[in-house]
Scaffold this active site. Structure first.
Site, PDB file in Angstrom:
ATOM      1  N   ASP A  81       0.099  21.381   2.498  1.00  0.00           N
ATOM      2  CA  ASP A  81      -0.668  22.234   1.599  1.00  0.00           C
ATOM      3  C   ASP A  81       0.146  23.455   1.157  1.00  0.00           C
ATOM      4  O   ASP A  81      -0.016  23.954   0.046  1.00  0.00           O
ATOM      5  CB  ASP A  81      -1.969  22.670   2.264  1.00  0.00           C
ATOM      6  CG  ASP A  81      -3.032  21.561   2.262  1.00  0.00           C
ATOM      7  OD1 ASP A  81      -2.770  20.484   1.668  1.00  0.00           O
ATOM      8  OD2 ASP A  81      -4.109  21.764   2.843  1.00  0.00           O
ATOM      9  N   GLY A  82       1.039  23.927   2.025  1.00  0.00           N
ATOM     10  CA  GLY A  82       1.882  25.076   1.662  1.00  0.00           C
ATOM     11  C   GLY A  82       2.804  24.745   0.500  1.00  0.00           C
ATOM     12  O   GLY A  82       2.987  25.558  -0.411  1.00  0.00           O
ATOM     13  N   ASN A  89      -5.571  29.625  -3.167  1.00  0.00           N
ATOM     14  CA  ASN A  89      -6.331  29.666  -1.906  1.00  0.00           C
ATOM     15  C   ASN A  89      -7.020  31.009  -1.684  1.00  0.00           C
ATOM     16  O   ASN A  89      -8.238  31.089  -1.616  1.00  0.00           O
ATOM     17  CB  ASN A  89      -5.403  29.389  -0.724  1.00  0.00           C
ATOM     18  CG  ASN A  89      -5.493  27.964  -0.228  1.00  0.00           C
ATOM     19  OD1 ASN A  89      -6.172  27.135  -0.813  1.00  0.00           O
ATOM     20  ND2 ASN A  89      -4.793  27.664   0.857  1.00  0.00           N
ATOM     21  N   ASP A 134      -8.489  44.753  10.454  1.00  0.00           N
ATOM     22  CA  ASP A 134      -7.066  44.436  10.321  1.00  0.00           C
ATOM     23  C   ASP A 134      -6.762  43.932   8.917  1.00  0.00           C
ATOM     24  O   ASP A 134      -5.604  43.864   8.508  1.00  0.00           O
ATOM     25  CB  ASP A 134      -6.650  43.367  11.343  1.00  0.00           C
ATOM     26  CG  ASP A 134      -6.519  43.927  12.747  1.00  0.00           C
ATOM     27  OD1 ASP A 134      -6.705  45.142  12.919  1.00  0.00           O
ATOM     28  OD2 ASP A 134      -6.242  43.145  13.685  1.00  0.00           O
ATOM     29  N   ALA A 148      -8.889  27.301   4.707  1.00  0.00           N
ATOM     30  CA  ALA A 148      -7.565  27.756   5.138  1.00  0.00           C
ATOM     31  C   ALA A 148      -7.696  29.042   5.970  1.00  0.00           C
ATOM     32  O   ALA A 148      -8.447  29.077   6.941  1.00  0.00           O
ATOM     33  CB  ALA A 148      -6.673  27.947   3.911  1.00  0.00           C
ATOM     34  N   TYR A 149      -6.995  30.110   5.577  1.00  0.00           N
ATOM     35  CA  TYR A 149      -6.998  31.359   6.340  1.00  0.00           C
ATOM     36  C   TYR A 149      -8.420  31.900   6.517  1.00  0.00           C
ATOM     37  O   TYR A 149      -8.811  32.350   7.597  1.00  0.00           O
ATOM     38  CB  TYR A 149      -6.113  32.372   5.607  1.00  0.00           C
ATOM     39  CG  TYR A 149      -5.855  33.677   6.322  1.00  0.00           C
ATOM     40  CD1 TYR A 149      -6.133  33.839   7.683  1.00  0.00           C
ATOM     41  CD2 TYR A 149      -5.291  34.755   5.640  1.00  0.00           C
ATOM     42  CE1 TYR A 149      -5.875  35.024   8.331  1.00  0.00           C
ATOM     43  CE2 TYR A 149      -5.030  35.953   6.276  1.00  0.00           C
ATOM     44  CZ  TYR A 149      -5.329  36.090   7.618  1.00  0.00           C
ATOM     45  OH  TYR A 149      -5.064  37.268   8.257  1.00  0.00           O
ATOM     46  N   SER A 150      -9.215  31.813   5.467  1.00  0.00           N
ATOM     47  CA  SER A 150     -10.589  32.313   5.515  1.00  0.00           C
ATOM     48  C   SER A 150     -11.381  31.680   6.657  1.00  0.00           C
ATOM     49  O   SER A 150     -12.120  32.360   7.383  1.00  0.00           O
ATOM     50  CB  SER A 150     -11.284  32.041   4.178  1.00  0.00           C
ATOM     51  OG  SER A 150     -12.641  32.398   4.228  1.00  0.00           O
ATOM     52  N   LEU A 151     -11.230  30.381   6.830  1.00  0.00           N
ATOM     53  CA  LEU A 151     -11.958  29.669   7.891  1.00  0.00           C
ATOM     54  C   LEU A 151     -11.539  30.170   9.271  1.00  0.00           C
ATOM     55  O   LEU A 151     -12.373  30.322  10.169  1.00  0.00           O
ATOM     56  CB  LEU A 151     -11.708  28.157   7.773  1.00  0.00           C
ATOM     57  CG  LEU A 151     -12.497  27.263   8.718  1.00  0.00           C
ATOM     58  CD1 LEU A 151     -13.987  27.300   8.427  1.00  0.00           C
ATOM     59  CD2 LEU A 151     -11.990  25.824   8.633  1.00  0.00           C
ATOM     60  N   ALA A 154     -10.758  40.655  11.934  1.00  0.00           N
ATOM     61  CA  ALA A 154     -10.950  41.516  13.108  1.00  0.00           C
ATOM     62  C   ALA A 154     -11.621  42.842  12.745  1.00  0.00           C
ATOM     63  O   ALA A 154     -11.051  43.919  12.944  1.00  0.00           O
ATOM     64  CB  ALA A 154      -9.618  41.766  13.824  1.00  0.00           C
TER      65      ALA A 154
END
Length: 295
Positions: free
Chosen positions: A77-78, A150, A180, A192-195, A215
């Protein structure tokens, strides 16, 4: 079925050696169809010098200096996200061939290469239009691309302390996140990162963005989903007087006084999918829903 000559621009992952059999298979399939083939320079150099492959390409291109009927991304995916950033607003459909584990964007396995090349020529595929987030700054412009397929993440730069992110939506103050960071995600990026920071899974094609704190200092802070027609304005305060803006993982340093505006980009990224492919099937497989985790 099309009889016309098709042009393909190929991007690839330069961190996965010993995948040359799949590359050769793809090039052989395209050669058999007498396709015009272009290969992105970094990937071409990798194939030539690391994999020691003889690559006959119509030409080698750098960055976004190409035009084609289809883009093929070979990697994960990247790699797909990098290819999408280079395609930008060209409206060229992108096919993602996965060289490792199943991805959400790169979801065609190496064993399906020949089948998918035939499908492209026969018109036996579907196209999904994916929204992207455009980033504008009132300070220095971003060095690289300014749209994310994304997510856009606002992140602290130093290790010591959190940052304050003041957010307004369509001119109305929402809240100030003490955290953070903050991830603003498209439906495509929701897995992705959100999950990973507790954001919701959003089905592609849903016209929304999600905002999820990284965080957060307060336990009351929860993800929020808003219309993708919204304009999101962010200002950041940081003890180190700077912070990071990451577009699909590619980060840039910004100074504290930079005001950031996020809105839906005026174009969509076109993603090639197998005919009849179902998102929920991919989701179950990737998330291993239904698998018995008991020992």
């Amino acid at each position: 079925m099309t009889s016309r000559k098709l042009r393909f621009a190929i991007f690839g992952n330069t961190y996965q050696p010993k995948k040359s059999a799949s590359i050769m298979k793809l090039l052989a399939c395209l050669s058999e169809r007498k396709a015009d083939v272009m290969i992105e320079k970094n990937f071409y150099d990798f194939l030539m010098h690391h994999e020691h492959m003889k690559v006959d390409a119509i030409r080698v291109f750098g960055g976004s200096d190409f035009d084609a009927d289809f883009v093929i991304s070979m990697g994960g995916d990247g790699t797909f996200l990098r290819a999408a950033s280079m395609v930008g607003d060209k409206q060229i459909p992108i096919l993602g061939i996965n060289m490792g584990r199943l991805g959400f964007l790169a979801d065609i396995s190496a064993s399906e290469i020949e089948q998918m090349v035939n499908a492209l020529y026969e018109g036996d595929y579907t196209l999904e239009s994916r929204a992207t987030i455009k980033v504008e700054t009132d300070g220095s412009p971003l060095v690289g691309y300014d749209c994310a397929l994304n997510d856009v993440a606002i992140l602290k730069r130093d290790n010591a302390s959190m940052i304050s992110i003041r957010v307004s939506v369509n001119g109305e103050y929402l809240t100030t996140y003490q955290a953070d960071g903050l991830v603003v995600s498209t439906p495509t990026g929701s897995t992705a990162y959100s999950l990973s920071v507790g954001g919701p899974i959003i089905v592609p094609g849903t016209s929304v963005f999600s905002m999820t704190a990284v965080a957060p200092h307060s336990l009351n802070i929860r993800p929020i989903v808003i219309s993708d027609s919204s304009e999101i304005c962010l200002t950041v305060e940081s003890r180190s007087h700077n912070f990071l803006v990451a577009l699909d993982g590619r980060s840039e340093n910004c100074s504290e006084e930079t005001r950031i505006t996020l809105r839906k980009a005026p174009y969509y990224v076109k993603v090639v999918k197998r005919a009849g492919q179902k998102y929920f099937h991919t989701l179950r497989e990737k998330m291993m829903w239904g698998a018995d985790q008991r020992g």
